[in-house]
Scaffold this motif. Structure first.
Motif, PDB file in Angstrom:
ATOM      1  N   ARG A  62      -4.209  -3.296 -11.896  1.00  0.00           N
ATOM      2  CA  ARG A  62      -5.120  -3.541 -10.768  1.00  0.00           C
ATOM      3  C   ARG A  62      -4.882  -2.552  -9.635  1.00  0.00           C
ATOM      4  NH1 ARG A  62      -5.592  -8.988  -8.301  1.00  0.00           N
ATOM      5  NH2 ARG A  62      -7.373  -7.925  -7.371  1.00  0.00           N
ATOM      6  N   ALA A  63      -3.633  -2.152  -9.420  1.00  0.00           N
ATOM      7  CA  ALA A  63      -3.322  -1.201  -8.348  1.00  0.00           C
ATOM      8  C   ALA A  63      -4.004   0.141  -8.577  1.00  0.00           C
ATOM      9  CB  ALA A  63      -1.804  -1.020  -8.231  1.00  0.00           C
ATOM     10  N   CYS A  64      -4.310   0.457  -9.818  1.00  0.00           N
ATOM     11  CA  CYS A  64      -5.010   1.708 -10.123  1.00  0.00           C
ATOM     12  C   CYS A  64      -6.458   1.678  -9.649  1.00  0.00           C
ATOM     13  CB  CYS A  64      -4.951   1.999 -11.623  1.00  0.00           C
ATOM     14  SG  CYS A  64      -3.300   2.326 -12.230  1.00  0.00           S
ATOM     15  N   ASN A  65      -7.047   0.482  -9.522  1.00  0.00           N
ATOM     16  CA  ASN A  65      -8.420   0.316  -9.040  1.00  0.00           C
ATOM     17  C   ASN A  65      -9.379   1.243  -9.784  1.00  0.00           C
ATOM     18  OD1 ASN A  65     -10.361  -0.929  -7.427  1.00  0.00           O
ATOM     19  ND2 ASN A  65     -10.303   0.740  -5.938  1.00  0.00           N
ATOM     20  N   VAL A  89     -14.766  -1.543 -12.312  1.00  0.00           N
ATOM     21  CA  VAL A  89     -13.559  -2.123 -11.716  1.00  0.00           C
ATOM     22  C   VAL A  89     -13.758  -3.627 -11.603  1.00  0.00           C
ATOM     23  CG1 VAL A  89     -12.073  -2.197  -9.684  1.00  0.00           C
ATOM     24  CG2 VAL A  89     -13.015  -0.009 -10.456  1.00  0.00           C
ATOM     25  N   ARG A  90     -12.884  -4.389 -12.252  1.00  0.00           N
ATOM     26  CA  ARG A  90     -12.923  -5.845 -12.225  1.00  0.00           C
ATOM     27  C   ARG A  90     -11.606  -6.360 -12.783  1.00  0.00           C
ATOM     28  NH1 ARG A  90     -14.104  -3.687 -16.645  1.00  0.00           N
ATOM     29  NH2 ARG A  90     -14.537  -4.684 -18.625  1.00  0.00           N
ATOM     30  N   SER A  91     -11.316  -7.629 -12.560  1.00  0.00           N
ATOM     31  CA  SER A  91     -10.101  -8.226 -13.110  1.00  0.00           C
ATOM     32  C   SER A  91     -10.377  -9.691 -13.418  1.00  0.00           C
ATOM     33  CB  SER A  91      -8.928  -8.084 -12.136  1.00  0.00           C
ATOM     34  OG  SER A  91      -9.229  -8.704 -10.899  1.00  0.00           O
ATOM     35  N   PHE A 128      -8.067   9.277  -7.130  1.00  0.00           N
ATOM     36  CA  PHE A 128      -7.052   8.509  -7.834  1.00  0.00           C
ATOM     37  C   PHE A 128      -5.911   9.419  -8.293  1.00  0.00           C
ATOM     38  CE2 PHE A 128      -5.762   6.487 -11.947  1.00  0.00           C
ATOM     39  CZ  PHE A 128      -5.211   5.342 -11.407  1.00  0.00           C
ATOM     40  N   ARG A 183       0.842  -1.198   0.000  1.00  0.00           N
ATOM     41  CA  ARG A 183       0.000   0.000   0.000  1.00  0.00           C
ATOM     42  C   ARG A 183       0.875   1.246   0.000  1.00  0.00           C
ATOM     43  NH1 ARG A 183      -4.637   2.564   1.043  1.00  0.00           N
ATOM     44  NH2 ARG A 183      -4.825   3.998   2.775  1.00  0.00           N
ATOM     45  N   ASN A 213     -15.288   4.371  -9.159  1.00  0.00           N
ATOM     46  CA  ASN A 213     -14.541   3.886  -8.001  1.00  0.00           C
ATOM     47  C   ASN A 213     -13.124   4.425  -7.923  1.00  0.00           C
ATOM     48  OD1 ASN A 213     -16.728   2.327  -7.192  1.00  0.00           O
ATOM     49  ND2 ASN A 213     -16.079   0.613  -8.470  1.00  0.00           N
ATOM     50  N   ALA A 214     -12.896   5.616  -8.430  1.00  0.00           N
ATOM     51  CA  ALA A 214     -11.525   6.133  -8.439  1.00  0.00           C
ATOM     52  C   ALA A 214     -11.432   7.497  -7.774  1.00  0.00           C
ATOM     53  CB  ALA A 214     -11.008   6.205  -9.870  1.00  0.00           C
TER      54      ALA A 214
END
Length: 186
Positions: free
Chosen positions: A158-161, A181-183, A32, A8, A28-29
């Motif tokens: 993914r870390a960018c979310n 947001v998904r992976s 960011f 983190r 969801n950012a």
């Protein structure tokens, strides 16, 4: 090469040091890369077209319209030269993930915008192509880096979310988009 892991604290440090910030409307950012600098830059190479792009596309809170137009052309459907507006949120996600990986090597762009005809042709050839792909809307890119593994690129995305990130290890590329947001992938 082994997968990079991000603590983190490392992610927050990268965000703070980055010259990239995402659009405030990104799902969801919130926050960011807030306060991350005065410019955003994207670096890409398109081997199919033999073109390179190394461009500042955002300065002091404003997107640079001529730069976005050049990015739209660069990320065109290379099969039929159709150009479509690329969602700036996708460019922001690509740039932010690139910054996290601390490399000056440009992404290799495999697929940006896809016309509906190209997407339909690819669907006939592969079950992995979505009928309503975000590529058709200019909201996705498939990329790779020679200096980073698929796993490393995937982790940075993914870390960018801030959108969808798909790992395609067998095909050696990562998909990034500005959708929910998904992976996925292995």
């Amino acid at each position: 090469m082994t997968d990079m892991t991000f603590s983190r604290r490392a992610v927050l440090r990268a965000f703070a040091a980055s010259t990239v910030a995402a659009a405030p409307v990104m799902a969801n950012a919130t926050g960011f890369l807030r306060g991350a600098g005065d410019i955003r830059r994207i670096r890409m190479y398109n081997g199919r077209a033999g073109e390179s792009l190394n461009m500042i596309y955002w300065i002091e809170g404003e997107y640079v319209a001529p730069a976005l137009e050049e990015i739209n052309y660069f990320m065109r459907d290379w099969r039929n030269d159709q150009v479509h507006t690329i969602d700036a949120r996708t460019i922001d996600i690509l740039a932010a993930a690139h910054s996290l990986m601390d490399t000056s090597e440009p992404y290799t762009l495999l697929s940006g915008y896809r016309s509906p005809e190209t997407n339909a042709m690819l669907r006939r050839r592969s079950s992995g192509v979505a009928r309503n792909s975000l590529h058709i809307q200019g909201q996705a890119a498939d990329i790779q880096l020679q200096s980073r593994s698929v796993g490393q690129i995937y982790q940075a995305g993914r870390a960018c979310n801030a959108g969808g990130v798909g790992r395609y290890s067998g095909s050696n590329f990562v998909h990034m988009d500005c959708g929910p947001v998904r992976s996925w992938g292995s």
